[in-house]
Design a protein around this motif. Structure first.
Motif, PDB file in Angstrom:
ATOM      1  N   GLY A 299       0.808  -1.204   0.000  1.00  0.00           N
ATOM      2  CA  GLY A 299       0.000   0.000   0.000  1.00  0.00           C
ATOM      3  C   GLY A 299       0.851   1.268   0.000  1.00  0.00           C
ATOM      4  O   GLY A 299       1.987   1.273   0.467  1.00  0.00           O
TER       5      GLY A 299
ATOM      6  N   ASP B 267      -7.123   2.322  -2.687  1.00  0.00           N
ATOM      7  CA  ASP B 267      -7.804   1.119  -2.181  1.00  0.00           C
ATOM      8  C   ASP B 267      -7.811   1.004  -0.660  1.00  0.00           C
ATOM      9  O   ASP B 267      -7.796  -0.101  -0.115  1.00  0.00           O
ATOM     10  N   TYR B 268      -7.828   2.108   0.046  1.00  0.00           N
ATOM     11  CA  TYR B 268      -8.073   2.023   1.485  1.00  0.00           C
ATOM     12  C   TYR B 268      -8.537   3.378   2.009  1.00  0.00           C
ATOM     13  O   TYR B 268      -8.339   4.422   1.367  1.00  0.00           O
TER      14      TYR B 268
ATOM     15  N   GLU C 115      -8.389  -2.106  15.417  1.00  0.00           N
ATOM     16  CA  GLU C 115      -9.082  -2.635  14.237  1.00  0.00           C
ATOM     17  C   GLU C 115     -10.164  -3.646  14.603  1.00  0.00           C
ATOM     18  O   GLU C 115     -11.210  -3.711  13.943  1.00  0.00           O
TER      19      GLU C 115
ATOM     20  N   SER D  63      -1.816  -4.971   9.320  1.00  0.00           N
ATOM     21  CA  SER D  63      -3.146  -4.662   8.797  1.00  0.00           C
ATOM     22  C   SER D  63      -3.764  -5.857   8.077  1.00  0.00           C
ATOM     23  O   SER D  63      -4.646  -5.693   7.236  1.00  0.00           O
TER      24      SER D  63
END
Length: 434
Positions: A110, A263-264, A308, A360
């Motif tokens: 990422g 994409d996040y 999370e 993550s």
């Protein structure tokens, strides 16, 4: 800081109290000039101390007004003050720097750091990206308040860029050829949650039912798809406040950008960042982080499951309360592997990611939420939600770890939960169905 997963991030010997960042940014050239005024308290005698900074060139540094010597070693700035700082002293370091800030590619592939967009840029910091645009102590355990003053020239048509950051907009000045915006974060913030977006945005302002100011910035390319965000967001904040305790900050909002390929989303403090128009579940997740992750921040990166896992469980609670599956049904779908987000959740224990690139990964999210559900079933709803509200109250604006969470669960429930956490949180394999 002694973090096993990120051994080079953060620095010992001092605790930052406040960052005053003055930034001049030119979107056309992607060039950044900055002055960082870092106020810190020494936790030991300091003849030298380090700051995390990647790429940018340091021009000058002073400590307590006197010129300091500066050296570079990889992503570290080594500062030697003219006079040593004593243990317990509050001292001010001023660093001027410039250059083209880096975009980093994490171990998971990422992008983070300073990322160019089609009409400007955005700065995203998890886990290491904030060191690409300001020097500091870039570890979650060293939280500070922030003032960010950003000056951007108007475009070739004379139109101003918008500048959006954490916290409250204090001043906005049009100086003819440039626009300057000053944003302030009154509550302590981990540096990975610091954020600046420069571009063209449609600004929506409003209030929650509890009179909390709302500031939502939406890229025009996402205007239609994100049209409901300004209305949905305050409702979710009010819903979460009833379950998790009072909203911890003095403002809320969001940045909905247009950044294909990122994409996040990221739980940047007070204004979660979305790379495109989000659905309700994603808004719930990032807003839940304002309690779990932002106000109560993991002490070490291995504790990220507390952030999370709870944010993911908030999604489950929202679905259960809004005509979807019950949390029992969602748990079973994760256990059976039929939920779209359940792939890979048994790869490692949520509280023990094997490497930096996996903090993550799915176990931290999905299996972390499963741990929360097992605790809820074991202690009952009243005790469970009492635990969450106690957690957000006792550790408000601070850091906390897995050991403390387990101790709180056992204290509030009066139960020995060693087996539960040993199986679901620390277990190496998928538990048998019980």
């Amino acid at each position: 800081m002694g973090d096993r997963l990120f051994p080079t991030l953060g620095n010992g010997g001092y605790d930052v109290v406040h960052y005053g960042l003055t930034l001049d940014y030119v979107p056309e050239t992607n060039r950044l000039k900055g002055t960082a005024v870092i106020t810190a308290r020494a936790t030991q005698d300091l003849s030298r101390f380090d700051l995390d900074l990647s790429g940018l060139r340091v021009r000058t540094a002073t400590v307590q007004g006197a010129k300091a010597q500066v050296a570079r070693r990889d992503d570290e700035v080594l500062v030697t003050p003219a006079k040593a700082v004593g243990n317990g002293d509050v001292f001010k370091t001023v660093v001027t720097y410039d250059g083209i800030p880096r975009t980093l590619k994490g171990d998971d592939g990422g992008l983070e750091g300073w990322i160019e967009t089609d009409d400007g840029s955005t700065a995203l910091g998890e886990p290491t990206g904030s060191m690409t645009w300001f020097p500091g102590n870039h570890h979650p355990s060293d939280k500070a308040t922030y003032d960010m003053t950003v000056t951007v020239p108007k475009d070739e048509d004379g139109d101003p860029y918008d500048v959006v950051s954490n916290g409250r907009l204090i001043t906005e000045k049009d100086k003819g050829e440039t626009v300057t915006r000053h944003w302030r974060t009154d509550e302590p913030m981990a540096s990975y949650l610091a954020h600046v977006s420069v571009g063209y945005f449609e600004i929506h302002k409003g209030w929650t039912d509890d009179d909390l100011p709302v500031y939502v910035a939406i890229d025009p390319d996402e205007s239609d798809a994100a049209a409901d965000v300004p209305d949905v967001l305050p409702r979710i904040v009010d819903w979460a406040s009833e379950r998790f305790g009072p909203y911890p900050f003095s403002s809320t909002g969001a940045v909905v950008d247009h950044l294909p390929g990122l994409d996040y989303a990221l739980e940047t403090q007070t204004k979660p960042y979305f790379d495109e128009a989000p659905d309700e579940a994603l808004i719930v997740h990032e807003l839940a982080h304002q309690w779990f992750g932002n106000s109560v921040t993991p002490r070490r990166w291995k504790d990220m499951w507390l952030s999370e896992g709870l944010a993911t469980y908030a999604e489950w609670l929202w679905e259960e309360g809004h005509g979807g599956r019950s949390t029992d049904e969602i748990f079973e779908d994760f256990y059976d592997g039929t939920d779209d987000e359940s792939k890979g959740i048994w790869a490692f224990p949520p509280a023990d990611p094997p490497s930096a690139g996996r903090v993550s990964d799915p176990p931290v999210y999905g299996r972390g939420a499963m741990v929360m559900h097992k605790v809820r079933n074991a202690v009952g709803d009243k005790t469970f939600f009492g635990i969450l509200r106690t957690w957000t109250r006792e550790h408000r604006y601070g850091n906390a770890d897995t050991r403390q969470f387990i101790a709180l669960c056992e204290e509030k429930s009066g139960k020995d939960l060693t087996g539960l956490f040993g199986t679901w949180l620390f277990g190496e394999r998928k538990p048998p169905r019980m």
